[in-house]
Design an enzyme around this catalytic site. Sequence first.
Site, PDB file in Angstrom:
ATOM      1  CD  GLU A 192      23.784  -2.895  12.587  1.00 53.84           C
ATOM      2  OE1 GLU A 192      22.595  -2.565  12.446  1.00 53.84           O
ATOM      3  OE2 GLU A 192      24.216  -3.405  13.636  1.00 53.84           O
ATOM      4  NE  ARG A 291      14.737   0.701   5.417  1.00 55.15           N
ATOM      5  CZ  ARG A 291      14.759   1.375   6.583  1.00 55.15           C
ATOM      6  NH1 ARG A 291      14.006   1.000   7.587  1.00 55.15           N
ATOM      7  NH2 ARG A 291      15.552   2.408   6.730  1.00 55.15           N
ATOM      8  N   GLY A 308       3.481   2.859  18.477  1.00 55.09           N
ATOM      9  CA  GLY A 308       3.300   3.938  19.426  1.00 55.09           C
ATOM     10  C   GLY A 308       1.851   4.232  19.776  1.00 55.09           C
ATOM     11  CG  ASP A 382      16.165  -5.138  13.794  1.00 53.97           C
ATOM     12  OD1 ASP A 382      16.786  -5.527  12.794  1.00 53.97           O
ATOM     13  OD2 ASP A 382      16.607  -4.272  14.577  1.00 53.97           O
ATOM     14  CD1 TRP A 434      20.236  -0.560   9.407  1.00 54.81           C
ATOM     15  CD2 TRP A 434      18.193  -1.200   8.794  1.00 54.81           C
ATOM     16  NE1 TRP A 434      19.825  -1.513  10.294  1.00 54.81           N
ATOM     17  CE2 TRP A 434      18.583  -1.927   9.942  1.00 54.81           C
ATOM     18  CE3 TRP A 434      16.938  -1.457   8.238  1.00 54.81           C
ATOM     19  CZ2 TRP A 434      17.755  -2.884  10.541  1.00 54.81           C
ATOM     20  CZ3 TRP A 434      16.121  -2.406   8.833  1.00 54.81           C
ATOM     21  CH2 TRP A 434      16.527  -3.108   9.966  1.00 54.81           C
ATOM     22  CG  ASP A 495      25.286  -7.006  17.917  1.00 53.53           C
ATOM     23  OD1 ASP A 495      24.083  -6.941  17.643  1.00 53.53           O
ATOM     24  OD2 ASP A 495      26.071  -7.833  17.409  1.00 53.53           O
TER      25      ASP A 495
END
Length: 570
Positions: A192, A291, A308, A382, A434, A495
């Site tokens: 994470e 990032r 999207g 991811d 994040w 998770d």
Amino acid sequence: MAADGVGSFALVLHTHLPFVLGHGRWPHGSDWLMEVAAGCYLPLLDTIGEAAASGVSPRITIDVSPVLAGQLAAPAFRSEFEEYLRARISSARENRQEFAAANQPELAHLAEGWEGFYRDRLQQFERLNGDLVGALRALADQGHVTLITCAATHGYLPLLSREESIALQLRVAVAAHRRHFGRAPDGIWLPECAYRPRYEWTPPVGPHKGGGRVRRRGIEEFMADAGLKFFITDVHLMRGGSPLSAYRDYYPALQQLSGPQPPSYRPDRTPYRPYLVASRGGHGTATAFVRDPDSTLQVWSRDRGYPGDGSYLEFHKKHFPGGLRYWRVTDAKVDLGGKQLYEPARAQERVQAHAGHFVDLLRGVLTANPEGPHAVVCSPYDTELFGHWWFEGPRWLAEVFARLPQARIAPVDCVTYLETYPPDTTITLLEGSWGEGGDHRVWLNPHTEWTWERIYGAEDEFWTLARQAGTYATEPARRVASQLARELLLMQASDWQFLITTWAARDYAEARIAEHHATFTRLAQALRRLLAGGAMPPAEEEFLAACEAQDFLFPDILSHVAEACRVPAA
């Protein structure tokens, strides 16, 4: 990295799923792993191989979590995955016949496409002899990817209550990586992207909440001890300000979380270079790649980014029986009943357009950067976004890499970049992740506090037992202690809190925490009985053997437990 280039592009892919093999199948068990392997991992292997064959080595930095690598390498995965692919081929064939009989030729054509897709995946899997881990290792040996690790079971490191637990997560991770990939990792993806500097810590939950403070080491100090040189951090941990949200568009429940206001913004720090990270008063450093917010949002966001787009395959609408998808996004505001049929040619046109837009975006960021050609755009995602959530993602990546040479942008892995441009500035990082809000709220909130109470109690009990000499004295004690350690690590997986908070699979996650805690409790009782001179009753021997078969990870874990017991105090 060409001397006449405008800068570098470091794509970092975080490849992880929790331990689901042997813990149910559908909708939240091993079928999840099978879906991602078919829709993401195999297509990405093809994408990387094709890019390399075309003369453009993608130089991707890929972390493979040890818990995922252990599942992919297991014989049970290979047999179940082949069964899964053959079932999908059969479903597509049956759908095609169903649609043809109903005089729906467009749907029948799409079903035929799915039949071909899964047949190709089966043939690819057979060519690889069922060895996805070996395929990744081969790409790394050829220099096309750099493989790094993650914490052993993706434990949320800043919230673990014992220094030994953090050390164990990292030591086991390094050993597992070496076992699967033939070399020790140079870097790590912190689960994470969660980080905590050195400071005086108090448990946020449990009987000692708000009690006496304990000096804790910074995460980078544990990394240095484990030989891990670099990690990825989020931009707001480096310079403050409002955080990005990696998951908000996919999990609306995150929008309901509240927390403190973000820290003040530091405009003098650029995300386009790595930094040495150290805690005040700490011992040991690690390098952080930051990032990039511009490129990240363009790809991550389902509402504002590429995934999207109305032409792309809709993730949520499925046809039953079979569970295959035949519709496109259409519009984010259209409910599932209003989704229009998927048009592969139209989607491919958007893939090409979006790849061109992304490369132009990278070039714009790099040419405007005062770092000059030394600048690096670090874009972490991811891995499962590419192909699982965003079906066209692997094809988009292929188009991006094909366009980089003309834009004079060099793809680079993190290790090569650090060898060429070692960091010359040391900073401290803020605490956070994040996740939504940039802090710990996704993993620690009123819905998940009970999970941490169980984890903290198990940590204290485990490390007390681990320090007793008898734990290592006999084969029965070693077996029980080893399985006890596995259950502790599996309980610590971040998770579970994520799935609880987002409601993505709350029941499953709560059941898994409870299951591993119950197993831990029973094994701890068995170990205490052995340490007191007792024997293993047949029922307990049978229970232990069943646990070893089901939760089979990390065969050498006990040696790392012994080493973690020696972690120095802060």
